[in-house]
Scaffold this motif. Sequence first.
Motif, mmCIF file in Angstrom:
data_model
loop_
_atom_site.group_PDB
_atom_site.id
_atom_site.type_symbol
_atom_site.label_atom_id
_atom_site.label_comp_id
_atom_site.label_asym_id
_atom_site.label_seq_id
_atom_site.Cartn_x
_atom_site.Cartn_y
_atom_site.Cartn_z
ATOM 1 N N GLU A 92 -11.484 74.031 16.534
ATOM 2 C CA GLU A 92 -12.318 73.014 17.156
ATOM 3 C C GLU A 92 -12.977 73.528 18.439
ATOM 4 O O GLU A 92 -13.958 72.982 18.920
ATOM 5 N N ARG A 140 -17.098 70.322 20.816
ATOM 6 C CA ARG A 140 -15.976 70.401 19.882
ATOM 7 C C ARG A 140 -16.549 70.685 18.494
ATOM 8 O O ARG A 140 -17.392 69.926 18.015
ATOM 9 N N GLU A 142 -16.179 69.987 15.498
ATOM 10 C CA GLU A 142 -15.502 69.040 14.618
ATOM 11 C C GLU A 142 -15.638 69.498 13.168
ATOM 12 O O GLU A 142 -16.701 69.973 12.765
ATOM 13 N N ARG A 151 -19.235 60.843 15.970
ATOM 14 C CA ARG A 151 -18.451 62.082 15.934
ATOM 15 C C ARG A 151 -19.401 63.266 15.871
ATOM 16 O O ARG A 151 -19.895 63.638 14.816
HETATM 17 MG MG MG Z 1 -10.644 64.603 18.080
#
Ligand code: MG
Length: 560
Positions: A92, A140, A142, A151
Motif C-alpha cells: 500500500e 496509498r 490501494e 477510496r
Molecule cells: Mg485503508
Amino acid sequence: MKMSKMFMPTLREVPADAEITSHQLMMRAGMIRKMASGVYNQLPMGIRVFKKIENIVREELEKKGCQEILCSGLIPSELWKESGRWDVMGAEMMRVKDRNDRDFCLGPTHEEVFTDLIRQEITSYKQLPLNLYQIQVKYRDERRPRFGVMRTRTFTMKDAYSFDIDEAGLDKSYQDMYDAYTNIFARCGLDNSPVQADTGAIGGSVSAEFMVKSEVGEDEIVFCSGCDYAANMEKAVSVNTSLDKEEMKELTEIHTPNVHTIEDLEKFFNLPANRFAKTLVYEVDGKTVVVVVRGDREVNETKVANAIGGAVEFELAREEVVRAVTKAGIGFAGPIGVEADYVFIDNEVAEQNNLVIGANKDEYHIQNANYGRDFEGTVGDFRNVTEGDKCTKCGSELEIARGVEVGHIFKLGTKYSETMGANYIDKDGKSKPIVMGCYGIGIERTAAAIIEQHHDENGIIWPLSIAPYHVVVVPVNIKKAEQMEAAEKIYNELQSMGVEVLLDDRDERVGVKFKDSELVGIPMRITVGKDITDGKVEFKLRDAQDKELISLDEIKSKIE
Ligand code: MG
Ligand code: ATP
Ligand code: MG
Ligand code: MG
C-alpha cells in the motif's frame, strides 16, 4: 462568480464506471475528473466543497487548541525503518528512490514524521501537552480504488497527533478530539455515529471510527438496539452467538485453495517460511492447527494455544476458531496491509473442505475468508457477530448496518515514542516516553458521504455549510435587458453582503440552467423572469418543492 466564465463541465449522462450515487454526482456536477485509477483532479465546484470541509475541521480543531503545521509528503525510509513500519506497510505504501538510490515514500500517514519532529523539539514536561495537525495529500496504493473519491490512491487527510505526559493527559486529548469530530461531522450535515474500532496497522489500544450509515459503506457496523454499544464488525463482540452450521458448511465448501503444508503456505503467501515471524503448530485432539504470524507481530503463544485448543475441543468450525482467537485478544484482522496474518489450518478439516482461513494481507486473502471488504461480492461472510446476537452490555438484540468510515481516532500510547525515542524530562527529573494519540479525517470521502446522505433524483442537495455557493441568480432570458440588469444588481448586492453567489449569465435555455443548479446542489435559487416588471423574482430552496414570488426587498431577509 459569473457562470459564463466558470469551468464547470456538467454532464447529463452518468459516466459508465461510476457505480455509486456520490461518484456519479461528483462527476456530473463537474467537481472531479479522473486521471488514472484512484487518481482524480479537483475542479472549481469540487475544490470549494472540499475547502469548506477543511475549514470546518480547522475551526473545530483550533477550538480545542490544536495547531496547524504542514509536513513533507515525501518521507525518508529511515524514519519508517526506525518504527519498524517500512516492511509492515507493504504494497500500500508508494515507494520512490532519489537520484542517489535512497529510499523514500509518499506518506500514507504521518506518525513517524510527527514523532520525529517532536523528539527534536520537546525536552520538558513544561512543553506538553501539544496537539498538532495538518491537512495534506496522502498516498496509498490501494488494491481496489473505487467509488470515486471514497477510496482513492491520493486523497486529502486531516491528520492530528497529540503529545501528552501521561495516560490521563491522553484521555483528555482523545476526548477533546472525540468531541471535535462529533461537532465537525454534525456541521457537515452528516448523520454519523462513533463506533469502537480495531487499531490495525497504526497500533495503540483504544480507537473509534466515525461512521456514516450508508448502503455503499465498505465497513460493517454493529449497533445495539437497547444501549449505546456500537462497534466495527472487526471489533464487535456478542453473546449467544448462534451459528448456522448448515450455512457455514456451505461457506467452507466454496473455499480454495489446497494448503496443507508449510510449502503450500509459502506458495500461498509467496513468501519463504523464514519470513514468517512465527509458525506455531499445535496438535489438538489429534488435529493439526497451524498458526502463521507474519511480520513483526508479537504473539502470546499460550493465548493462541488456549484459543485454538478451546475451539477444536468443542469441534467448532473455522468461524469459531477465528472468533476464539479474536476473543483471546490476539487480534485477527486489521485494515489492508496489516501484518497480522494468522492462518489457521486444521488439516483434517482442510483435507475435507479445502479450507484455509485468516490470511489478513492484501492479495493474500482467499475469497470470502475475511470480512469481504477486499473482495467482489458481499461484505461480511466472516463475522464476529451475526444478526440476532445479543449485546454483552445490556442483552438487547444487535443490529448490523453498513457504514462509511469518515474519521478515525486512536490512543497510540507510547508505541512510537518508545521505538523512536521521543522522550521528555518529567517533574521528577526522570526521562519518560511521550504519550501519543492520532486522529484522521478523509476530506474528499467526507464530501462523498455527505452526497450519499443529501441528494435526490435531480442531483446534490448541499447543506448550506458545505455548499460551493449559497445562491444562484438565474435570469430567464439574458437577452432581455431588464432581466439581465436586475439579475446583475441582485448578484452584486448579495456579493457585497458576503453571500457566495453565482450569476447564471450563460446563453442557455432556462431549463438547462435549472437542471445545472439542481445538479450541483446550490441551496437557494433566485429566478429573474418577466415578473421583474412588477419588481418580483422567484425564490426557491433546493430541498423544497414550492416556489415563491417575492419582491426585491424581501431577498435580503430570505437569504440571511
Ligand atoms: Mg485503508
Ligand atoms: P479504510 O478502512 O477505508 O481503508 P483506513 O482505516 O485505512 O480507511 P485511516 O488510516 O484510519 O483509514 O485514515 C483516516 C481517514 O482517511 C479515514 O477515516 C478515511 O476518511 C480517509 N481515508 C483512508 N483511506 C482513504 C482512501 N483510500 N481514499 C479516501 N479517503 C481515505
Ligand atoms: Mg478502516
Ligand atoms: Mg481507519
